[in-house]
Scaffold this active site. Sequence first.
Site, short mmCIF file in Angstrom:
data_model
loop_
_atom_site.label_atom_id
_atom_site.label_comp_id
_atom_site.label_asym_id
_atom_site.label_seq_id
_atom_site.Cartn_x
_atom_site.Cartn_y
_atom_site.Cartn_z
N LYS A 17 0.93 -1.66 -0.21
CA LYS A 17 -0.65 0.10 0.32
C LYS A 17 0.50 1.19 0.14
CE LYS A 17 -2.16 -1.21 4.21
NZ LYS A 17 -1.97 -2.31 4.21
N ARG A 53 -10.75 0.58 7.69
CA ARG A 53 -10.50 -1.07 8.02
C ARG A 53 -11.62 -2.20 8.40
NH1 ARG A 53 -4.44 0.16 7.82
NH2 ARG A 53 -3.78 -2.02 8.52
N ARG A 65 11.37 -5.57 5.32
CA ARG A 65 11.39 -4.37 5.14
C ARG A 65 11.84 -3.58 6.19
NH1 ARG A 65 5.69 -1.95 5.67
NH2 ARG A 65 5.47 -2.89 7.79
N ARG A 74 10.53 -1.68 11.32
CA ARG A 74 9.38 -1.14 12.60
C ARG A 74 8.71 -2.00 13.62
NH1 ARG A 74 4.14 0.26 8.74
NH2 ARG A 74 3.11 -0.96 10.07
N ARG A 91 -1.03 -8.89 13.34
CA ARG A 91 -1.89 -8.28 12.41
C ARG A 91 -2.28 -9.31 10.57
NH1 ARG A 91 3.73 -5.05 10.77
NH2 ARG A 91 2.62 -4.20 9.25
P1 AP5 Z 1 4.52 -1.57 2.03
O1 AP5 Z 1 4.51 -0.93 0.83
O2 AP5 Z 1 5.26 -1.07 3.02
O3 AP5 Z 1 3.45 -1.97 2.26
P2 AP5 Z 1 1.93 -2.25 3.39
O4 AP5 Z 1 0.74 -1.91 2.63
O5 AP5 Z 1 2.10 -0.06 3.28
O6 AP5 Z 1 2.56 -2.29 4.49
P3 AP5 Z 1 1.96 -1.88 5.91
O7 AP5 Z 1 3.09 -2.77 7.19
O8 AP5 Z 1 2.26 -0.81 5.86
O9 AP5 Z 1 0.53 -1.92 6.15
P4 AP5 Z 1 -0.16 -2.28 7.13
O10 AP5 Z 1 -1.99 -2.03 7.15
O11 AP5 Z 1 0.26 -3.35 8.59
O12 AP5 Z 1 0.47 -1.16 8.13
P5 AP5 Z 1 -0.04 0.36 8.60
O13 AP5 Z 1 0.68 1.29 8.30
O14 AP5 Z 1 -1.26 0.89 6.76
O15 AP5 Z 1 5.47 -2.62 1.49
C1 AP5 Z 1 5.74 -3.77 2.66
C2 AP5 Z 1 7.48 -4.20 2.21
O16 AP5 Z 1 7.94 -5.08 0.57
C3 AP5 Z 1 8.27 -2.76 1.98
O17 AP5 Z 1 9.73 -3.82 2.33
C4 AP5 Z 1 8.51 -2.94 0.08
O18 AP5 Z 1 9.91 -1.96 -0.12
C5 AP5 Z 1 8.09 -4.60 0.10
N1 AP5 Z 1 7.63 -4.29 -1.48
C6 AP5 Z 1 6.75 -3.77 -1.89
N2 AP5 Z 1 6.16 -4.29 -3.09
C7 AP5 Z 1 6.51 -5.19 -3.39
C8 AP5 Z 1 6.68 -6.05 -4.49
N3 AP5 Z 1 6.00 -5.33 -5.52
N4 AP5 Z 1 7.47 -6.72 -4.41
C9 AP5 Z 1 8.49 -7.53 -3.37
N5 AP5 Z 1 8.89 -6.31 -1.97
C10 AP5 Z 1 7.55 -5.34 -2.36
O19 AP5 Z 1 -0.82 0.39 9.78
C11 AP5 Z 1 0.00 0.12 11.00
C12 AP5 Z 1 -1.11 0.27 12.78
O20 AP5 Z 1 -1.65 0.85 12.48
C13 AP5 Z 1 -2.07 -0.73 12.07
O21 AP5 Z 1 -1.96 -1.88 12.90
C14 AP5 Z 1 -2.84 -1.03 13.46
O22 AP5 Z 1 -3.37 -0.84 14.75
C15 AP5 Z 1 -2.74 0.96 13.16
N6 AP5 Z 1 -3.64 1.82 12.38
C16 AP5 Z 1 -4.04 1.75 11.10
N7 AP5 Z 1 -4.79 2.56 9.82
C17 AP5 Z 1 -6.04 1.64 11.09
C18 AP5 Z 1 -7.43 1.79 10.93
N8 AP5 Z 1 -7.80 2.73 9.78
N9 AP5 Z 1 -8.34 1.87 11.93
C19 AP5 Z 1 -7.44 0.95 13.01
N10 AP5 Z 1 -6.11 1.01 13.19
C20 AP5 Z 1 -4.96 1.28 12.29
#
Ligand code: AP5
Length: 231
Positions: A13, A104, A143, A179, A190
């Site tokens: 994402k 979410r 990551r 992270r 997660r």
């Molecule tokens: P990356 O692009 O970082 O992946 P991502 O989908 O953004 O992963 P996140 O871990 O950030 O998602 P998340 O939903 O768990 O966390 P968030 O910060 O939203 O890519 C991942 C890795 O893969 C990187 O190393 C990248 O280089 C690599 N990569 C990318 N594309 C690739 C490809 N094609 N091939 C190979 N490698 C690739 O949320 C964190 C926390 O915040 C949640 O757990 C929750 O506690 C809270 N939170 C956030 N939003 C909410 C909400 N709406 N409601 C409630 N709690 C929330």
Amino acid sequence: MRLILLDPPGAGKGTQAKRIAEKFNIVHISTGDILREELKKNSELGKKAGEYMQKGELVPDDLIIEMIKNIISNKENISNNEKSISEKSKKNAQNGFLMDGFPRTLNQAKKFDEMLESLGLSIDKVINIEVKKEELVKRLSSRRVCHSCNNICSLNDKKNIDEIKLGKCPVCGGELFQRKDDSEDVIMQRLEVYENQTKPLINYYKQKNLLVDIDGMGSEDEITERILSSL
Ligand code: AP5
């Protein structure tokens, strides 16, 4: 253009959101990035959210919905999310946005619909990037993120592996970190939370005819191409 990126943790994402938001000159709103900023500032919201984030659980809906309401209605300066918004796309969220990590839960999705309706706005597309579970675990545990420019990189990136292994950002030379929620046990939690609470949104948006499925296996560039050609 108003878009939602709906995919499991680690599907890409953050990586794709930056590229797409820049391409369409729209605001990139990452709830995860905003919450991590709040955590760093040790704000009330940050303190409350941190408890859930470190366990890999979702932050309660009321906190998240209030936060989004403020952003969408422009009560809150979106510079909170500065690092994920390029200078040129820093503008009114009502002119276009890309939601990364929100909604979410079904409750968040319904409240978001009400919010947009009251502003006379609607969603254009919901992008669902599909990646196998083993690959998600591999991507998340490899990551690394830059402290200075927020660049997301990976130990699986062969091109820049020497710098990344040394903990140096290949874009700006800043220090990389892992992270806290990218430890193996929190990753598994997660992914379970995604299955139980976020995956049902696929059907919710499918029924509204907004869902676009994207094969998320392949290079970052390939995935960007697939997303752009689906829009
Ligand atoms: P990356 O692009 O970082 O992946 P991502 O989908 O953004 O992963 P996140 O871990 O950030 O998602 P998340 O939903 O768990 O966390 P968030 O910060 O939203 O890519 C991942 C890795 O893969 C990187 O190393 C990248 O280089 C690599 N990569 C990318 N594309 C690739 C490809 N094609 N091939 C190979 N490698 C690739 O949320 C964190 C926390 O915040 C949640 O757990 C929750 O506690 C809270 N939170 C956030 N939003 C909410 C909400 N709406 N409601 C409630 N709690 C929330």
